[in-house]
Design an enzyme around this catalytic site. Sequence first.
Site, PDB file in Angstrom:
ATOM      1  N   HIS A 134       0.879  -1.179   0.000  1.00 41.16           N
ATOM      2  CA  HIS A 134       0.000   0.000   0.000  1.00 41.16           C
ATOM      3  C   HIS A 134       0.916   1.228   0.000  1.00 41.16           C
ATOM      4  O   HIS A 134       2.040   1.163   0.499  1.00 41.16           O
ATOM      5  CB  HIS A 134      -0.831  -0.061   1.282  1.00 41.16           C
ATOM      6  CG  HIS A 134      -1.914   0.958   1.386  1.00 41.16           C
ATOM      7  ND1 HIS A 134      -1.670   2.261   1.767  1.00 41.16           N
ATOM      8  CD2 HIS A 134      -3.251   0.864   1.179  1.00 41.16           C
ATOM      9  CE1 HIS A 134      -2.827   2.922   1.795  1.00 41.16           C
ATOM     10  NE2 HIS A 134      -3.796   2.100   1.432  1.00 41.16           N
ATOM     11  N   ASP A 211       3.081  -4.652   7.773  1.00 40.15           N
ATOM     12  CA  ASP A 211       1.840  -3.896   7.714  1.00 40.15           C
ATOM     13  C   ASP A 211       0.678  -4.881   7.831  1.00 40.15           C
ATOM     14  O   ASP A 211       0.371  -5.614   6.894  1.00 40.15           O
ATOM     15  CB  ASP A 211       1.791  -3.132   6.378  1.00 40.15           C
ATOM     16  CG  ASP A 211       0.431  -2.510   6.098  1.00 40.15           C
ATOM     17  OD1 ASP A 211      -0.452  -2.572   6.984  1.00 40.15           O
ATOM     18  OD2 ASP A 211       0.246  -1.966   4.991  1.00 40.15           O
ATOM     19  N   GLN A 214      -4.561  -5.124   6.808  1.00 40.02           N
ATOM     20  CA  GLN A 214      -5.564  -5.990   6.164  1.00 40.02           C
ATOM     21  C   GLN A 214      -5.634  -7.368   6.812  1.00 40.02           C
ATOM     22  O   GLN A 214      -6.672  -8.019   6.778  1.00 40.02           O
ATOM     23  CB  GLN A 214      -5.238  -6.162   4.680  1.00 40.02           C
ATOM     24  CG  GLN A 214      -5.339  -4.887   3.867  1.00 40.02           C
ATOM     25  CD  GLN A 214      -6.751  -4.365   3.751  1.00 40.02           C
ATOM     26  OE1 GLN A 214      -7.716  -5.121   3.864  1.00 40.02           O
ATOM     27  NE2 GLN A 214      -6.886  -3.073   3.553  1.00 40.02           N
ATOM     28  N   LYS A 237     -10.238  -0.940  10.150  1.00 44.73           N
ATOM     29  CA  LYS A 237     -10.315  -2.066   9.230  1.00 44.73           C
ATOM     30  C   LYS A 237     -10.577  -3.376   9.968  1.00 44.73           C
ATOM     31  O   LYS A 237     -10.634  -4.440   9.368  1.00 44.73           O
ATOM     32  CB  LYS A 237      -9.027  -2.162   8.411  1.00 44.73           C
ATOM     33  CG  LYS A 237      -8.855  -1.003   7.425  1.00 44.73           C
ATOM     34  CD  LYS A 237      -7.702  -1.257   6.485  1.00 44.73           C
ATOM     35  CE  LYS A 237      -7.197   0.004   5.810  1.00 44.73           C
ATOM     36  NZ  LYS A 237      -8.115   0.523   4.797  1.00 44.73           N
ATOM     37  N   CYS A 375      -4.831   2.654  -3.655  1.00 51.62           N
ATOM     38  CA  CYS A 375      -3.599   3.153  -3.045  1.00 51.62           C
ATOM     39  C   CYS A 375      -2.458   2.166  -3.241  1.00 51.62           C
ATOM     40  O   CYS A 375      -1.622   1.963  -2.355  1.00 51.62           O
ATOM     41  CB  CYS A 375      -3.786   3.461  -1.558  1.00 51.62           C
ATOM     42  SG  CYS A 375      -4.932   4.802  -1.277  1.00 51.62           S
TER      43      CYS A 375
END
Lengths: 417, 149
Positions: A134, A211, A214, A237, A375
């Site tokens: 991202h 990261d 998600q 999220k 993104c």
Amino acid sequence: MTSAAHTAPANEQTYDVHRIKADFPILAQQVHGHPLVYLDNAATTQKPRAVISALEHYYAADNANIHRGVHELSGRATKQYEEARAAVRAFLNAADDREIIFVRGATEGINLVADSFGRSFRAGDEIIVSTMEHHSNIVPWQMLCERSGAVLKVVPIDDDGEFLMDEYEKLLSPRTRMVGIVHQSNSLGTVNPVKETIARAHAAGARVLVDGAQAAPHQRLDVRALDTDFYVLSGHKMYGPTGIGVLYGKRELLESMPPYQGGGDMILSVSFEKTVYNKLPYKFEAGTPHIAGPIGLKAAIDYMQAVGLERIAAHEHELLAYGCELLAEIPGLRMIGTAAVRSSVLSFVLEGIHPHDIGTILDREGIAIRTGHHCAQPVMARYGVPATARASLAMYNSRSDVEALARGLRKTIEVFS
Amino acid sequence: MDDLRDLYQEVILDHGKHPRNFRKAPAANRTAHGYNPLCGDQVEIFLELDEGGVVKDICFQGSGCAISTASTSMMTQALKGKTLAQARALFEEFHALITGTGEPDPEKLGKLAVFSGVREFPNRAKCATLAWHTMCAALENRAEPVSTE
């Protein structure tokens, strides 16, 4: 404090998706005359009543500033804020509450590490990221490269959207200081082999930031099993409020890092001659934080855990397979992202129909998807498409939701025929 | 469904699939880039103005959704042979049509009136107007790309 009204989620035996859906008030509405089918969960998830109630209860009953007041309300607010930290620590299976830093979102977590941990980076140092990052796990490192003279290296992906471990191995060297890798890709759904990525980085003497924005709502996380140095989460999220995120960092690393922002709460004492910074985690939490944010996030974590993280993952896995099956039958549809291990994302293009037009027509059917570059413009460039249409799943989605998607796509084709 | 049909009228779908004047102009003396960072639509407008300030040729290249491609295609058809002042005036009419502000004149708009359905889809307004903003930038020979944001 009495906890806000929690609706008991589905029972142990069966995964009652309709009962779960009923816990999310926003989903019980019509959009353009159709029942809302919300398939934009990778952008943000909806909030269960338990989260909304926790926020309301906090502001209605307990609101005060934390870590300073001697009065009752301040004590309650502080207690709940710190209980939320402990809940996040348990959710990540981190060793110590002090390793949990509350930030605005995953983006701020990455910026914090790039700014603070990156302050010792020098010209010639190298940072590795993957093509499927991202923008939030690209741009902070590019900015660090601009400041320090470090160099950004990029691990390519194959046509299925798989991280190329061999190419990664070639990029690792004694110059590598940091590896930034997404746990689950937002644009492709690929679940990356982060444990191996981390082990190889460590063997080369580099640190790793994962990261997890998600991944968090779709699988059980364990930062100690991964042995990751840093891990970031995005509250909204994972069924929590916007404006709250988490940076996990190994304690010895966080201890060694300079503060990110200066202000109240991050100091022990201030004089014009000498200021002493506070200990962890407060050293990285300058100013009055978003107190309600962690409280709402804890309610979201409690809700997910009550449903069961493994049961959510199994449900979503089954739903993704069903969705792939239905979409494979749509003429002219090409999936973007077909990695062997992936989760919750159906990203695709339709021959001759721009994703933006797909999005508008589905919207009129009450179906919310995301269209655009997500993104992740390097991913779009890799596949030679300006944009994709993306349906992304959450725990409350059912087979009828993906059936509605397939119907909507057939209708889109009809409009354009 | 009715408002979808209003949006995706036959003529719009036709121009979206088979854009007119979709090429480069070798003799262009005015060009500009337009970009919509939200959806990734890109357009490059090529204008050839003659000495009297009349649009002798106008064409475009780029990629975009049906609305933006059709809007660009039909804009090039509408502007050929127009003066600078007429082009700007038509931009104002079109803008009024898309945003629902003011009273657009159907006679001035001609075929462009098929875009009236966009008014019901405010989040698609930028798709329809990107080319027009880019055209204005080309007329002024602005170097920096036009962004919808």
